[in-house]
Design an enzyme around this catalytic site. Structure first.
Site, PDB file in Angstrom:
ATOM      1  N   LYS A  41     117.619 -16.617 -72.761  1.00  0.00           N
ATOM      2  CA  LYS A  41     116.783 -17.232 -71.720  1.00  0.00           C
ATOM      3  C   LYS A  41     115.882 -18.327 -72.297  1.00  0.00           C
ATOM      4  O   LYS A  41     115.678 -19.365 -71.682  1.00  0.00           O
ATOM      5  CB  LYS A  41     115.946 -16.159 -71.017  1.00  0.00           C
ATOM      6  CG  LYS A  41     116.820 -15.169 -70.268  1.00  0.00           C
ATOM      7  CD  LYS A  41     116.045 -14.171 -69.459  1.00  0.00           C
ATOM      8  CE  LYS A  41     116.929 -12.995 -69.057  1.00  0.00           C
ATOM      9  NZ  LYS A  41     118.136 -13.348 -68.321  1.00  0.00           N
ATOM     10  N   ASP A 251     117.272 -19.843 -65.405  1.00  0.00           N
ATOM     11  CA  ASP A 251     116.733 -20.610 -66.544  1.00  0.00           C
ATOM     12  C   ASP A 251     116.699 -22.103 -66.209  1.00  0.00           C
ATOM     13  O   ASP A 251     115.758 -22.812 -66.576  1.00  0.00           O
ATOM     14  CB  ASP A 251     117.597 -20.383 -67.795  1.00  0.00           C
ATOM     15  CG  ASP A 251     117.614 -18.920 -68.201  1.00  0.00           C
ATOM     16  OD1 ASP A 251     116.620 -18.224 -67.945  1.00  0.00           O
ATOM     17  OD2 ASP A 251     118.634 -18.464 -68.758  1.00  0.00           O
ATOM     18  N   SER A 290     126.163 -25.269 -68.851  1.00  0.00           N
ATOM     19  CA  SER A 290     126.338 -25.519 -67.417  1.00  0.00           C
ATOM     20  C   SER A 290     125.139 -26.234 -66.797  1.00  0.00           C
ATOM     21  O   SER A 290     125.159 -26.602 -65.625  1.00  0.00           O
ATOM     22  CB  SER A 290     126.578 -24.189 -66.686  1.00  0.00           C
ATOM     23  OG  SER A 290     125.409 -23.383 -66.733  1.00  0.00           O
TER      24      SER A 290
HETATM   25  O1  RIB Z   1     119.551 -15.948 -68.277  1.00  0.00           O
HETATM   26  C1  RIB Z   1     120.829 -15.973 -68.860  1.00  0.00           C
HETATM   27  C2  RIB Z   1     120.758 -15.517 -70.276  1.00  0.00           C
HETATM   28  O2  RIB Z   1     120.336 -14.164 -70.306  1.00  0.00           O
HETATM   29  C3  RIB Z   1     122.064 -15.530 -71.017  1.00  0.00           C
HETATM   30  O3  RIB Z   1     122.331 -16.769 -71.637  1.00  0.00           O
HETATM   31  C4  RIB Z   1     121.922 -14.371 -71.985  1.00  0.00           C
HETATM   32  O4  RIB Z   1     121.856 -14.742 -73.315  1.00  0.00           O
HETATM   33  C5  RIB Z   1     120.680 -13.612 -71.542  1.00  0.00           C
HETATM   34  O5  RIB Z   1     119.621 -13.851 -72.367  1.00  0.00           O
END
Ligand code: RIB
Length: 298
Positions: A41, A251, A290
């Site tokens: 994240k 994120d 992405s």
């Molecule tokens: O929010 C997505 C992320 O959560 C992923 O990339 C994974 O690594 C987890 O941390």
């Protein structure tokens, strides 16, 4: 002009497989499209900020291994300044991700992320104090988040917390957070109110305000998000799109929002921008890869 941002958080190698359904206990299924992607994240949010024009450093910890190298390259390739460290004592964090019908199910092994301790973070006090925004999540120790808030108290740095994955946090922390951005599950865990209707969402936002956080934004997946401006709770619908993989949609939302706030945009405009950015992310495979660039959103 954009002000300085620091993301203090996790970096993981995402081991992703697509499955036709979730397996039952003892069942073996054939999946497809296995990939090892850069994620975590913290890393995703830092990459989102950088791709969308923000001036960002990332402070985290990776293992001295091939996955760590993958993550450091991802940061470098996206112009994120790495201010963290590598450790010999733990492997890079891993996220096992199963994608079913575009939805993801994630299990983490923190690995090196757990080495980002309060003692270590003290070395970053000046850097934290220099930034206008400090973004954190809960894939690093909660004690570290507390320590950062304590450091930030002596400066004008604003704390943005994405309480994911949910962990119990001491009540004192709430009054030290300037923005909290949970998803609907985390909002439920924090407030005891599931934001499944407009009324309940409003109640959950206001409860978080009462708990001490001035600015609350609850992301609601395909329903968009809800946030407060003073005492009013506003809703921003999501943009309809084909859902391929929701990994890192939250994120992206946070990164886009912070990037715009650091460029002096209003909260309303920043939220609209973040809504557009995350709609693009869910239409693509992967985590940090992405996340769109600014020109794709314009
Ligand atoms: O929010 C997505 C992320 O959560 C992923 O990339 C994974 O690594 C987890 O941390």
């Amino acid at each position: 002009m954009s002000s300085k941002i620091i993301v203090i958080g996790s970096a993981n190698a995402d081991l992703v497989i697509h499955s036709p359904k979730m397996p039952r206990i003892g069942e073996t299924l054939t999946g497809s499209n296995f990939q090892v992607n850069a994620g975590g994240k913290g890393l995703n949010q830092a990459v989102a900020i950088a791709k969308l024009g923000g001036n960002v450093s990332f402070c985290g910890c990776v293992g001295n291994d091939a996955n760590g190298e993958l993550l450091l390259n991802e940061l470098k390739n996206n112009d994120v300044t790495f201010k963290g460290f590598e450790t010999e004592e733990a492997p890079t964090g891993i996220a096992m991700i199963t994608v079913v019908d575009g939805n993801n199910f994630i299990i983490l092994d923190s690995g090196a992320n757990a080495r980002l301790t309060p003692e270590v973070i003290e070395n970053y006090s000046d850097l934290i104090a220099e930034c206008e925004y400090c973004v954190m999540q809960l894939e690093i120790p909660v004690e570290t988040v507390l320590k950062v808030c304590e450091i930030a108290k002596n400066s004008d740095t604003k704390i943005i917390l994405n309480p994911a994955p949910y962990k119990k946090i001491p009540e004192i922390l709430f009054s030290q957070i300037d923005y909290i951005i949970p998803n609907e599950h985390e909002a439920h865990d924090l407030t005891g109110i599931y934001p499944d209707s407009e009324e309940n969402t409003r109640k959950a936002v206001l409860k978080l305000n009462q708990m001490g956080v001035k600015n609350v934004i609850i992301t609601l997946g395909e329903r968009g998000c809800a946030y407060n401006v003073g005492d009013s709770v506003l809703f921003k619908p999501a943009i309809k799109t084909e859902v391929v993989d929701t990994t890192s949609a939250g994120d992206t939302f946070i990164g886009a929002l912070v990037s715009k706030l650091s460029q002096n945009e209003t909260l309303n405009n920043a939220i609209f921008y973040a809504t557009k950015a995350s709609a693009i992310t869910v239409s693509r495979l992967g985590a940090s890869k992405s996340i769109p660039y600014a020109d794709e959103i314009e």
